[in-house]
Design a protein around this motif. Structure first.
Motif, mmCIF file in Angstrom:
data_model
loop_
_atom_site.group_PDB
_atom_site.id
_atom_site.type_symbol
_atom_site.label_atom_id
_atom_site.label_comp_id
_atom_site.label_asym_id
_atom_site.label_seq_id
_atom_site.Cartn_x
_atom_site.Cartn_y
_atom_site.Cartn_z
ATOM 1 N N ILE A 85 -2.732 -2.187 5.945
ATOM 2 C CA ILE A 85 -1.787 -1.102 5.696
ATOM 3 C C ILE A 85 -0.765 -1.514 4.655
ATOM 4 O O ILE A 85 -0.119 -2.562 4.780
ATOM 5 N N GLN A 86 -0.608 -0.707 3.632
ATOM 6 C CA GLN A 86 0.405 -0.937 2.600
ATOM 7 C C GLN A 86 1.241 0.323 2.417
ATOM 8 O O GLN A 86 0.722 1.443 2.542
ATOM 9 N N PHE A 87 2.523 0.125 2.117
ATOM 10 C CA PHE A 87 3.453 1.230 1.910
ATOM 11 C C PHE A 87 3.884 1.295 0.455
ATOM 12 O O PHE A 87 4.086 0.255 -0.191
ATOM 13 N N SER A 88 4.032 2.502 -0.058
ATOM 14 C CA SER A 88 4.636 2.663 -1.376
ATOM 15 C C SER A 88 6.144 2.432 -1.254
ATOM 16 O O SER A 88 6.694 2.392 -0.152
ATOM 17 N N GLU A 89 6.804 2.299 -2.364
ATOM 18 C CA GLU A 89 8.261 2.142 -2.353
ATOM 19 C C GLU A 89 8.891 3.419 -1.806
ATOM 20 O O GLU A 89 8.632 4.506 -2.307
ATOM 21 N N PRO A 90 9.721 3.334 -0.753
ATOM 22 C CA PRO A 90 10.342 4.552 -0.216
ATOM 23 C C PRO A 90 11.224 5.231 -1.254
ATOM 24 O O PRO A 90 11.928 4.568 -2.030
ATOM 25 N N ASN A 91 11.155 6.555 -1.281
ATOM 26 C CA ASN A 91 11.993 7.347 -2.179
ATOM 27 C C ASN A 91 12.977 8.152 -1.342
ATOM 28 O O ASN A 91 12.577 9.013 -0.554
ATOM 29 N N CYS A 92 14.268 7.861 -1.480
ATOM 30 C CA CYS A 92 15.305 8.528 -0.692
ATOM 31 C C CYS A 92 16.143 9.428 -1.577
ATOM 32 O O CYS A 92 16.603 9.011 -2.650
ATOM 33 N N VAL A 93 16.341 10.661 -1.130
ATOM 34 C CA VAL A 93 17.072 11.671 -1.891
ATOM 35 C C VAL A 93 18.066 12.352 -0.960
ATOM 36 O O VAL A 93 17.706 12.758 0.146
ATOM 37 N N SER A 94 19.315 12.479 -1.404
ATOM 38 C CA SER A 94 20.323 13.174 -0.595
ATOM 39 C C SER A 94 20.136 14.677 -0.717
ATOM 40 O O SER A 94 19.733 15.182 -1.762
ATOM 41 N N SER A 95 20.411 15.391 0.367
ATOM 42 C CA SER A 95 20.290 16.842 0.378
ATOM 43 C C SER A 95 21.660 17.474 0.109
ATOM 44 O O SER A 95 22.691 16.797 0.115
ATOM 45 N N ARG A 96 21.667 18.769 -0.119
ATOM 46 C CA ARG A 96 22.907 19.465 -0.449
ATOM 47 C C ARG A 96 23.894 19.492 0.712
ATOM 48 O O ARG A 96 25.089 19.667 0.520
ATOM 49 N N GLY A 110 -8.350 -1.080 4.152
ATOM 50 C CA GLY A 110 -9.434 -1.758 4.852
ATOM 51 C C GLY A 110 -10.626 -0.863 5.109
ATOM 52 O O GLY A 110 -10.735 0.245 4.572
ATOM 53 N N GLU A 111 -11.505 -1.331 5.969
ATOM 54 C CA GLU A 111 -12.725 -0.605 6.306
ATOM 55 C C GLU A 111 -12.616 0.110 7.646
ATOM 56 O O GLU A 111 -13.565 0.760 8.084
ATOM 57 N N LEU A 112 -11.479 -0.015 8.329
ATOM 58 C CA LEU A 112 -11.277 0.651 9.605
ATOM 59 C C LEU A 112 -10.825 2.082 9.394
ATOM 60 O O LEU A 112 -10.018 2.364 8.492
ATOM 61 N N GLU A 113 -11.328 2.994 10.207
ATOM 62 C CA GLU A 113 -10.848 4.369 10.205
ATOM 63 C C GLU A 113 -9.692 4.454 11.201
ATOM 64 O O GLU A 113 -9.843 4.090 12.375
ATOM 65 N N LEU A 114 -8.546 4.933 10.750
ATOM 66 C CA LEU A 114 -7.348 4.955 11.580
ATOM 67 C C LEU A 114 -6.900 6.384 11.838
ATOM 68 O O LEU A 114 -7.197 7.290 11.064
ATOM 69 N N ASN A 146 -9.611 3.273 2.678
ATOM 70 C CA ASN A 146 -9.368 3.378 1.239
ATOM 71 C C ASN A 146 -8.774 4.728 0.849
ATOM 72 O O ASN A 146 -9.174 5.351 -0.141
ATOM 73 N N SER A 147 -7.817 5.192 1.636
ATOM 74 C CA SER A 147 -7.154 6.461 1.329
ATOM 75 C C SER A 147 -5.657 6.332 1.602
ATOM 76 O O SER A 147 -5.199 5.354 2.209
ATOM 77 N N MET A 148 -4.891 7.348 1.164
ATOM 78 C CA MET A 148 -3.445 7.354 1.342
ATOM 79 C C MET A 148 -2.992 8.678 1.942
ATOM 80 O O MET A 148 -3.580 9.723 1.677
ATOM 81 N N LEU A 149 -1.928 8.629 2.749
ATOM 82 C CA LEU A 149 -1.302 9.820 3.302
ATOM 83 C C LEU A 149 0.217 9.686 3.200
ATOM 84 O O LEU A 149 0.755 8.584 3.328
ATOM 85 N N PRO A 150 0.916 10.810 3.003
ATOM 86 C CA PRO A 150 2.369 10.763 2.891
ATOM 87 C C PRO A 150 3.071 11.013 4.226
ATOM 88 O O PRO A 150 2.475 11.539 5.179
ATOM 89 N N THR A 151 4.335 10.642 4.285
ATOM 90 C CA THR A 151 5.195 10.995 5.410
ATOM 91 C C THR A 151 6.635 11.024 4.923
ATOM 92 O O THR A 151 6.978 10.375 3.922
#
Length: 273
Positions: A85-96, A110-114, A146-151
């Motif tokens: 598991i690898q994470f992209s650099e978190p992007n933080c933005v303030s709201s109004r 990896g080769e595991l399905e999660l 070998n895929s990515m998902l956002p949160t």
């Protein structure tokens, strides 16, 4: 159709100061991850307490035992999870309204399905001291190899002296290949329009499955990115459909204080027995 804003709402676990298990009745759209977040326990803890329940085929009205502890559970992860598991650099933005949005991408190298992966966002101040943390699920249940998902996570107020956020895996399930249901989603006539902080994706979908069942639950997600490919917005819709009939979809995602450069569509289906 049922529209949800799961990933645009701050989720705070409910702490119950007792070790006595409680009973939870499954409602429409609930998953092991959403139930785990609600009670502040791990997915594996719920799975171990309900060995006869298949997490991939939860049925409305099912009764689950929730093992409660005095504190939030800490997951003992398979060492392989930490390697793949690898994470992209978190992007933080303030709201109004002085809130804080933080988003990132989670990659399965990896080769595991999660599935049912929950991310912990840990917030630190300028001196490196821990401030607080929030747990949030991925946009979709299934994180394929070998895929990515956002949160995305949202804080109602920006913490004092906030400096950085560090992501980690709170809980995850390794998918058993023998229990995996093959449900394909075909997308036709996909159209996108972007207007500043708003992006819309529409088109037509068709669910393809050889499994039996009267209905299929479909999750449709849209992720918005800025010109630097940083995640700036997330939205998900949930629909119950007849697997025999194609259907139209239309989803709009918004960004906080940043213009959207491009948008990505996600879709996932689960058979309702």
């Amino acid at each position: 159709s049922q529209e949800t804003f799961t990933l645009e709402t701050e989720i705070e676990p409910v702490l119950v100061p007792t070790k006595t298990p409680v009973k939870h009745i499954v409602a429409l759209g609930e998953t092991f991850s959403s139930i785990a977040l609600q009670y502040g326990v791990t997915i594996n803890a719920i799975k171990d307490a309900n060995p006869e329940t298949n997490p991939n085929t939860l049925i409305v009205g099912d009764e689950l035992l929730i093992p409660m502890t005095e504190h939030l559970a800490s997951t003992v992860l398979d060492p392989e999870i930490g390697r793949i598991i690898q994470f992209s650099e978190p992007n933080c933005v303030s709201s109004r309204d002085d809130g804080l949005w933080c988003g990132l991408l989670v990659e399965n190298k990896g080769e595991l399905e999660l599935e049912e992966l929950i991310v912990t966002f840990s917030f630190f101040d300028i001196e490196g001291s821990f401030i607080e943390e929030r747990n949030t699920p991925l946009l979709m249940r299934h994180l394929q190899k070998n895929s990515m998902l956002p949160t995305i996570v949202f804080l109602k107020t920006i913490p004092d002296n906030f400096e950085k956020v560090v992501p980690s895996v709170f809980s995850v399930q390794i998918l058993d290949p023998t229990e995996e249901q093959i449900i394909l989603i075909e997308v036709e006539d996909e159209q996108e329009s972007i207007n500043g902080n708003e992006a819309n994706v529409s088109g037509r979908m068709r669910v393809v499955t050889e499994e039996g069942g009267n209905q299929v639950e479909v999750w449709i997600g849209a992720a918005a990115f800025d010109e630097n490919d940083a995640l700036v917005g997330l939205r998900r819709l949930e629909k119950m459909i007849d697997p025999k009939d194609p259907f139209d979809f239309n989803i709009t995602v918004y960004a906080a204080e940043k213009s959207i450069a491009w948008v990505k569509l996600y879709a996932e289906a689960r058979l309702i027995e």
